[in-house]
Write a protein that holds these residues in place. Sequence first.
Motif, PDB file in Angstrom:
ATOM      1  N   MET A 305       0.826  -1.195   0.000  1.00 51.69           N
ATOM      2  CA  MET A 305       0.000   0.000   0.000  1.00 51.69           C
ATOM      3  C   MET A 305       0.872   1.261   0.000  1.00 51.69           C
ATOM      4  SD  MET A 305      -3.356   0.784   2.344  1.00 51.69           S
ATOM      5  CE  MET A 305      -4.568  -0.307   1.589  1.00 51.69           C
ATOM      6  N   GLN A 327      -6.011  -3.194  -6.549  1.00 51.34           N
ATOM      7  CA  GLN A 327      -7.203  -2.436  -6.187  1.00 51.34           C
ATOM      8  C   GLN A 327      -6.840  -0.963  -6.091  1.00 51.34           C
ATOM      9  OE1 GLN A 327      -7.721  -3.968  -1.892  1.00 51.34           O
ATOM     10  NE2 GLN A 327      -7.507  -1.759  -1.645  1.00 51.34           N
TER      11      GLN A 327
ATOM     12  N   ILE C 270     -16.954  -0.113   7.134  1.00 52.25           N
ATOM     13  CA  ILE C 270     -17.572  -0.951   6.102  1.00 52.25           C
ATOM     14  C   ILE C 270     -16.575  -1.887   5.434  1.00 52.25           C
ATOM     15  CG2 ILE C 270     -19.379   0.747   5.639  1.00 52.25           C
ATOM     16  CD1 ILE C 270     -18.069   1.299   2.987  1.00 52.25           C
ATOM     17  N   ARG C 274     -13.025  -7.077   4.977  1.00 48.12           N
ATOM     18  CA  ARG C 274     -12.237  -7.132   3.747  1.00 48.12           C
ATOM     19  C   ARG C 274     -12.930  -7.709   2.526  1.00 48.12           C
ATOM     20  NH1 ARG C 274      -7.406 -10.511   4.044  1.00 48.12           N
ATOM     21  NH2 ARG C 274      -7.961 -11.743   2.240  1.00 48.12           N
ATOM     22  N   PRO C 276     -16.009  -9.161   0.078  1.00 46.99           N
ATOM     23  CA  PRO C 276     -17.457  -9.022  -0.059  1.00 46.99           C
ATOM     24  C   PRO C 276     -18.199 -10.237   0.488  1.00 46.99           C
ATOM     25  CG  PRO C 276     -16.383  -9.231  -2.223  1.00 46.99           C
ATOM     26  CD  PRO C 276     -15.307  -9.048  -1.201  1.00 46.99           C
ATOM     27  N   PRO C 281     -18.796  -4.432   1.727  1.00 51.13           N
ATOM     28  CA  PRO C 281     -19.044  -4.023   0.347  1.00 51.13           C
ATOM     29  C   PRO C 281     -17.813  -3.424  -0.332  1.00 51.13           C
ATOM     30  CG  PRO C 281     -20.231  -2.596   1.888  1.00 51.13           C
ATOM     31  CD  PRO C 281     -19.607  -3.694   2.694  1.00 51.13           C
ATOM     32  N   LYS C 282     -16.836  -2.984   0.455  1.00 51.21           N
ATOM     33  CA  LYS C 282     -15.603  -2.439  -0.130  1.00 51.21           C
ATOM     34  C   LYS C 282     -14.412  -3.052   0.608  1.00 51.21           C
ATOM     35  CE  LYS C 282     -17.529   0.704  -2.871  1.00 51.21           C
ATOM     36  NZ  LYS C 282     -17.294   0.808  -4.313  1.00 51.21           N
ATOM     37  N   PRO C 283     -13.307  -3.289  -0.077  1.00 47.96           N
ATOM     38  CA  PRO C 283     -12.097  -3.758   0.601  1.00 47.96           C
ATOM     39  C   PRO C 283     -11.388  -2.567   1.252  1.00 47.96           C
ATOM     40  CG  PRO C 283     -11.629  -3.461  -1.701  1.00 47.96           C
ATOM     41  CD  PRO C 283     -13.096  -3.140  -1.521  1.00 47.96           C
ATOM     42  N   PRO C 284     -10.483  -2.823   2.195  1.00 50.18           N
ATOM     43  CA  PRO C 284      -9.746  -1.702   2.805  1.00 50.18           C
ATOM     44  C   PRO C 284      -8.965  -0.938   1.733  1.00 50.18           C
ATOM     45  CG  PRO C 284      -9.415  -3.724   4.075  1.00 50.18           C
ATOM     46  CD  PRO C 284     -10.099  -4.106   2.795  1.00 50.18           C
TER      47      PRO C 284
ATOM     48  N   ARG E 236     -16.249   5.839  -4.244  1.00 47.67           N
ATOM     49  CA  ARG E 236     -15.277   4.763  -4.235  1.00 47.67           C
ATOM     50  C   ARG E 236     -15.191   4.069  -2.874  1.00 47.67           C
ATOM     51  NH1 ARG E 236     -14.123   2.953  -9.223  1.00 47.67           N
ATOM     52  NH2 ARG E 236     -13.421   4.606 -10.578  1.00 47.67           N
ATOM     53  N   LEU E 237     -15.189   4.855  -1.820  1.00 44.92           N
ATOM     54  CA  LEU E 237     -14.939   4.296  -0.485  1.00 44.92           C
ATOM     55  C   LEU E 237     -16.199   3.732   0.164  1.00 44.92           C
ATOM     56  CD1 LEU E 237     -12.473   6.868   1.127  1.00 44.92           C
ATOM     57  CD2 LEU E 237     -11.961   4.804  -0.153  1.00 44.92           C
ATOM     58  N   LEU E 242     -24.788   1.874  -0.629  1.00 44.47           N
ATOM     59  CA  LEU E 242     -24.960   2.424   0.713  1.00 44.47           C
ATOM     60  C   LEU E 242     -25.425   3.879   0.642  1.00 44.47           C
ATOM     61  CD1 LEU E 242     -23.272  -0.148   1.207  1.00 44.47           C
ATOM     62  CD2 LEU E 242     -22.179   1.034   3.082  1.00 44.47           C
ATOM     63  N   PRO E 276     -22.402 -10.583  -3.184  1.00 47.11           N
ATOM     64  CA  PRO E 276     -21.462  -9.693  -2.491  1.00 47.11           C
ATOM     65  C   PRO E 276     -20.364  -9.193  -3.416  1.00 47.11           C
ATOM     66  CG  PRO E 276     -21.322 -11.959  -1.646  1.00 47.11           C
ATOM     67  CD  PRO E 276     -22.506 -11.894  -2.538  1.00 47.11           C
ATOM     68  N   GLU E 277     -19.886 -10.050  -4.318  1.00 52.01           N
ATOM     69  CA  GLU E 277     -18.799  -9.596  -5.187  1.00 52.01           C
ATOM     70  C   GLU E 277     -19.284  -8.583  -6.208  1.00 52.01           C
ATOM     71  OE1 GLU E 277     -19.790 -12.577  -4.654  1.00 52.01           O
ATOM     72  OE2 GLU E 277     -19.558 -13.940  -6.349  1.00 52.01           O
ATOM     73  N   GLY E 279     -21.229  -6.170  -5.065  1.00 49.39           N
ATOM     74  CA  GLY E 279     -21.419  -4.980  -4.248  1.00 49.39           C
ATOM     75  C   GLY E 279     -22.569  -5.017  -3.263  1.00 49.39           C
ATOM     76  N   SER E 280     -23.367  -6.069  -3.281  1.00 51.63           N
ATOM     77  CA  SER E 280     -24.501  -6.136  -2.367  1.00 51.63           C
ATOM     78  C   SER E 280     -24.097  -6.865  -1.092  1.00 51.63           C
ATOM     79  CB  SER E 280     -25.679  -6.866  -3.028  1.00 51.63           C
ATOM     80  OG  SER E 280     -26.427  -5.968  -3.787  1.00 51.63           O
ATOM     81  N   PRO E 281     -24.139  -6.169   0.041  1.00 50.61           N
ATOM     82  CA  PRO E 281     -23.759  -6.855   1.273  1.00 50.61           C
ATOM     83  C   PRO E 281     -24.740  -7.941   1.690  1.00 50.61           C
ATOM     84  CG  PRO E 281     -24.410  -4.572   1.725  1.00 50.61           C
ATOM     85  CD  PRO E 281     -24.395  -4.744   0.241  1.00 50.61           C
TER      86      PRO E 281
END
Lengths: 336, 336, 336, 336, 336, 336
Positions: A305, A327, C270, C274, C276, C281-284, E236-237, E242, E276-277, E279-281
């Motif tokens: 990172m 990513q 969120i 890490r 999904p 819903p988002k990775p770090p 993005r974050l 959400l 989930p992949e 984007g849906s938790p």
Amino acid sequence: MATKSIPVVSLSQMAHGQEADMFLLMTAKEELTTRDGKPYFKIGFRDAAREVSFPIWGDSPWAEECRRQWTPGAHYKVRAVYRDTSYGPQLEIRKIRETVDADAADGFDSTAFLPQSRFNPQEMFAELLAIARGEITDAALCELVVSLLEGNRDALLLLPAATRNHHAFVGGYLEHVLSVTKTCVFLAAKYDDYYPDLQPRLNKSVLIAGAILHDIGKLREIQWQPGAAEYTAEGRLVGHILQGRDIVREAAAGRGLDPEVLLRLEHIIISHQRLPEWGSPKPPMTPEALLVHYADDIDAKYHMMFVALRDDANPGPMTSKKNQLYQQIYRGPLAP
Amino acid sequence: MATKSIPVVSLSQMAHGQEADMFLLMTAKEELTTRDGKPYFKIGFRDAAREVSFPIWGDSPWAEECRRQWTPGAHYKVRAVYRDTSYGPQLEIRKIRETVDADAADGFDSTAFLPQSRFNPQEMFAELLAIARGEITDAALCELVVSLLEGNRDALLLLPAATRNHHAFVGGYLEHVLSVTKTCVFLAAKYDDYYPDLQPRLNKSVLIAGAILHDIGKLREIQWQPGAAEYTAEGRLVGHILQGRDIVREAAAGRGLDPEVLLRLEHIIISHQRLPEWGSPKPPMTPEALLVHYADDIDAKYHMMFVALRDDANPGPMTSKKNQLYQQIYRGPLAP
Amino acid sequence: MATKSIPVVSLSQMAHGQEADMFLLMTAKEELTTRDGKPYFKIGFRDAAREVSFPIWGDSPWAEECRRQWTPGAHYKVRAVYRDTSYGPQLEIRKIRETVDADAADGFDSTAFLPQSRFNPQEMFAELLAIARGEITDAALCELVVSLLEGNRDALLLLPAATRNHHAFVGGYLEHVLSVTKTCVFLAAKYDDYYPDLQPRLNKSVLIAGAILHDIGKLREIQWQPGAAEYTAEGRLVGHILQGRDIVREAAAGRGLDPEVLLRLEHIIISHQRLPEWGSPKPPMTPEALLVHYADDIDAKYHMMFVALRDDANPGPMTSKKNQLYQQIYRGPLAP
Amino acid sequence: MATKSIPVVSLSQMAHGQEADMFLLMTAKEELTTRDGKPYFKIGFRDAAREVSFPIWGDSPWAEECRRQWTPGAHYKVRAVYRDTSYGPQLEIRKIRETVDADAADGFDSTAFLPQSRFNPQEMFAELLAIARGEITDAALCELVVSLLEGNRDALLLLPAATRNHHAFVGGYLEHVLSVTKTCVFLAAKYDDYYPDLQPRLNKSVLIAGAILHDIGKLREIQWQPGAAEYTAEGRLVGHILQGRDIVREAAAGRGLDPEVLLRLEHIIISHQRLPEWGSPKPPMTPEALLVHYADDIDAKYHMMFVALRDDANPGPMTSKKNQLYQQIYRGPLAP
Amino acid sequence: MATKSIPVVSLSQMAHGQEADMFLLMTAKEELTTRDGKPYFKIGFRDAAREVSFPIWGDSPWAEECRRQWTPGAHYKVRAVYRDTSYGPQLEIRKIRETVDADAADGFDSTAFLPQSRFNPQEMFAELLAIARGEITDAALCELVVSLLEGNRDALLLLPAATRNHHAFVGGYLEHVLSVTKTCVFLAAKYDDYYPDLQPRLNKSVLIAGAILHDIGKLREIQWQPGAAEYTAEGRLVGHILQGRDIVREAAAGRGLDPEVLLRLEHIIISHQRLPEWGSPKPPMTPEALLVHYADDIDAKYHMMFVALRDDANPGPMTSKKNQLYQQIYRGPLAP
Amino acid sequence: MATKSIPVVSLSQMAHGQEADMFLLMTAKEELTTRDGKPYFKIGFRDAAREVSFPIWGDSPWAEECRRQWTPGAHYKVRAVYRDTSYGPQLEIRKIRETVDADAADGFDSTAFLPQSRFNPQEMFAELLAIARGEITDAALCELVVSLLEGNRDALLLLPAATRNHHAFVGGYLEHVLSVTKTCVFLAAKYDDYYPDLQPRLNKSVLIAGAILHDIGKLREIQWQPGAAEYTAEGRLVGHILQGRDIVREAAAGRGLDPEVLLRLEHIIISHQRLPEWGSPKPPMTPEALLVHYADDIDAKYHMMFVALRDDANPGPMTSKKNQLYQQIYRGPLAP
């Protein structure tokens, strides 16, 4: 005689149009073709602080010598004119030969051409040794670790942590291993405190030994030389995980190590990447192996990172996905 | 004295209501509970041709001795009444003690309680040795293989190929390895013929040595004893793939083997299961390793299909999915 | 009057055959059927140190009351005979009624029936608050965190970390969050030291706030009551990750928090799982989120390994795979 | 007249600067753009032993004719000057026209422009036919197989095994199918010997028929013509696996084949790629289908490894990953 | 004065060699390098019906201004010569400046430079509003939806459905949402008819509200401006899923909506991408959420197939795989 | 004579303790063992509205006849006493024999023992036929579809959509196919309207024909008989997707269908499950195939959700995960 009169300067100090002698590490020689089929070699040179990259065309006077003799990873004394062009910084070569021992008199030092860890390798080595001596209370195990460190001192001081360019810095191996080991020292204290009734109790000696030795197989996996770390054939066909276990087993022979301790140590090494698709034939099946895996994983991902944030050229608040984490990373709002 | 007058008969020859002395292998002692909470031990005994399984209830006179002393894998001299009940064949135990050396005089033979390979282990061993001697033309490698076979002769004659029950037959290891090796002999001849220009040419010596030794690590992975093959701790934490490579490297030390040959042989062993999730840290990266992988895979899958067709109790033309292939097998139309 | 003369004793102190009054938490009422179709209720009671489980058959005098009125999670005053049977410890119920406020006079305390964290919740809470005050140098953020902690003090002192039984101990939430936060304090210091040139620099305030609040959504996801933590409908349909972000956003309204700081904090919450498929819903995508994820993951996995080693009944050096890590754990050689 | 005096020579015999008439197969006409936007056609020509590739620029006198008329897969009589340039071997075209029947008089033979299997197609065909007649003891099935082979003789003699260039050699289909069939003959004998009690017994007739016909659908999937094997629309929308089953079912109509035999044969065809993601709607559910799958898979993978070792230009002991196995192959130490 | 005499014409009406003033939207400014290292900017301009793309070389008189000032997404008044070259249509720039308000007098209209939905945004908006009013019988919910639509009218009339270029047409958001909503109206009627006994009954109000609002988060996720839709940092974050739930919750505050209705609506939004992949938790856990997911998925995939068939340049009956479905599409036989 | 005097009543009308003659469908005969080893048969009977299930113990007077003669799927005339016991509703059998033709006189009707579609099969069939005639404007294709429907009328009126019990209702196939077809009629109109410029234009005839015939292979895949729908061997080894294509191809022979139309229709059938792991060897590659896939998928998933909500016995607002969607479904707050 005339050549004597031209000073040897470092690449990073050259100015546009200046002609000088330089000691340079050749970092790349790639045979390429323009889209319409014209062949050329893309040549790279560097010193510790600057890199240049330029084509040697098929009709260049250096074309033949380039193809047959020039070798990435070798050092050269180059006389050239330096130019900042719209193609980036380039060299127009006038003379070139491999360095010889006598060049030391003119200041040539083969270890000075690569980026360095920001930490002093000698000090990192000493710190790692001190941790080994202070934290590994199992005497036979402590001796094993110390002897492996000391017996490979010279190589470990230089070894990068991996072969990809961005990791190819002197001392990268030590920087990573020391970081992993310190995290393990912290986690060992904390979790032994939390779970004093763990059955069997967390073996701190094995844990710290495993942290220090988890990547030791890289000594055999990577054929390291300035500017050109490469995997050995055995590294490709067998891999550093198995090779590291070999190194430990060979060193342990005849030391009277408790077989249970040796087995747990071997297990840390072979399981430290956790998933089979990452190279570990077994997942961590002991608390010690679990902690080494995580300490290693955090350190690698955090470094990636950092590099992504440092190197990414994408404008805007997000990096591109072209980094080792595959990513986007959030950089934050741009300064006004 | 009185006990002398009762003959020792084999379990498979007992008739309903008959009382006799038998030599038996205890195959199971499982602590269970009925659905409404009543605890009991499920005990299994067997000889080579018949198995019985029955409960020892908590209030049985044998309950205490069962809990504390009976051990699966041990042999017992049992006096009991045999009964075919609606619960299946059962024994009503009158006397029971572990076998002793002197029982040999009454015909006790500890190797006679397990299913056997349909092929004679001695002959399979001899055939494997002959292939090694005939096909491995690299002299040092041939010696290595022969010495490993001969040095582990006794274990190899008995070893099963895996620990699950259906593979727990005496000689299972040899049956599998011999089959794999023969397929490799065939494929070596065929593909060397097809691709005489393979660069480098197919190394038959390495291929056949790899076929013979690909599973050699099972000598260390499995703690084998009659009726209770179990994984060793090292087998679980390290695995037969790495252990097999250890055996070969240890045996190769000092033999003057070509390092390239040894490397290719090690690679066959560690890659023979191909995928990391099947335990191979590296995929087959040489033609020899590719052929050993396939010869091994066919043999295992064909055996699983055979067992599924033999053992499945599902009525109709398809087996159930409860087999080692996790899929239905087609058995064909039922005989009229 | 007669009932007064019988002492109230704790379940864990009852002896075989003893009759007494006990305060008990009902932990289970499951409607089951024996294999041959006979229906019954499997009833469980517990105090902090002992559990009993026994059937109420359809023809029991308690059958009707059991079916209609008994409720898992409620507390009862039970007069019963305690018996150690071959079915395990059981109660033969003589009288039973739900507890009432007046029972406090006889020593009834509804918080005393569940296993407790080995650490004192009050002290853990104080320690967490101290870390928040000491490490979060961004004043508005510090206030937000402190106010969320203090505003939910009572719930946080009791909350388990998850609903599964083995985590259902009083103070489990605090134990986990405090451990994660301490690891983050360590990692923040270390990596900020290693990478002082990280762009932008590691935001320790955000990191520590994220560590403290990463699971705060569990306040809404889990409907917690003694013996029966359950997911709320919103917990199932939305999930604690989104709910935690809601809590933070609602609390942040009107506090003048830097929007950039709030965004980074929301992102930690969120992304902390890490992947999904694990609910994120988002990775770090920030260094802070990366560190919280790892600190959380280590703590959860280490706890699972501890529980697996503590609870597994498998004989031999390996546990079974029936644990939350779905793999065998190495316990080591058995003590002689 | 003048043109008569220039000899027709083969491309592979041309020398630098030589002008001559050649018969050539056009293998490529790709519309490309240089990086800075200049459009051109990349044209390829070949004979059996040499390929050339060069640009026709937008301002070339041939540009218009190239765009409108030239067709990959067609044969041309070309008068050109051959030059070895720094861009590789090139042709400077002077005259060009499609070949006509009369060119046969000058030696034109349309089958002579592609690489050939190293084995003689006629002989391979004869050998396959002999195996069919010798091994398929079920008379109706034998007739079916023989009639399908003989009825498609001409196409099968030429068909490649797949459309990608490296497989585009005359006779590739026969080479692959014969190899698979021979392996099946070996495995049938071996495993029938090992498992004489397989229920039902291995059906060798079905197995060998399945080996011979497993890829027969390629007759319909691939539109084959010299230099340009292409998938048909039906090949794309339906696929050779289903098309192969169609061919067999159509041919079986009215032959009195045992329906059970036909069903097992169809199943081999549709399951021979084993996994749904590789195109098989069903996995192998019979012993015969299992063996054909493996014999096919070995042959394909071994060929890919051979090609990777032959064609890879990577220096050093490992190939690159750019091959059909998507992995590195070990080539061994470089010759000194 | 002179400039007045040159007419302003649209790019799509320019002829080869013509010089004129044009109003243009700059769509691209990419810093690139030719393969041999020469840097340039690739500049794109467009009006609603034509695009041009050409290099500004480092030595161009516009190079400096291009690097420092030109901005994709801005509008320019450009005087240039238009040329159809072998590099495609190009502009030779004579004068260039950003547009100013006064240009409106000459016909400049900033909304006229992008492709438009084929349907009139005003009419689509009205139709959507009518559906909301007609189908959402829950009054509070109806008000919520209507107020969100009307409150964001201006943005919704323009918003594209996604940021990728091919979706970047004015009104794309409305076109997609209206289509999804209509499908849901149909499915609601049909399935409510089929399953009148669904427990609880299908909630049509929630379903239609969910269809209309499922993508509402794009208002915050995408920073939309002509020619340069971009994700916001929060997009993005955190992500539009959400953010959409936030918008609904904020708008619902104080409206007295049934909490159960709000929960089901929120659930539709967060589950509408199902996996989930994607984007849906959470996956769709209500009938309403299931229907919105499918209606959305069909509409997106059908549009992708339409675009693939429209834009693919591959000759023959199949498209290439380079489209958003990552697969070939069948176009059918070519017209003769 | 005596037996005449006892009335034939339906199972669903029996009262506790009543003895009567009933016509019953036997739905299950499972050989089981209690946990402690006692064998029994679990027997099931049903009529259209009630099911009973009870054991026949090994020592029952019916044990022998049960084992040897009773057959699930057959109908029986049973005289028995009906009892509501704590084991659920049971029958105490007095007499039992298979039904005979003459039983029709007493009201026996073999189609009356299974649950029925809530819609009338005759009407659904008529509606499907009407759609075929009204929407398929390609005359040859319309005839093909109509002839396949009419030619299989009797089977289609009864066929369930799948073999699992919850789908085993008379008319299930028609209910599903009609629903899919109606959705396709809607989508065809809508998307043809949206994309009139689709190239080639959406072929409504092919689309509707594909919707009607997508599952036609179930006629061959499933061996349907009352109470015991089973897969045929061909169904297992080949599958309904390929069998459906066979049915269409066989029916199309000689009808003069446009080959392009037939190919698109075949493609719809083989791609309608979209993913290879769901049985489709090809993904939908045409707009028609895409729409049929989605219409089919929605209908199946919505039905599963309906069944899960109807049948789940889990208390509380969520169902368990034990349903065909393998996930929890939200049922909503419980009625007070």
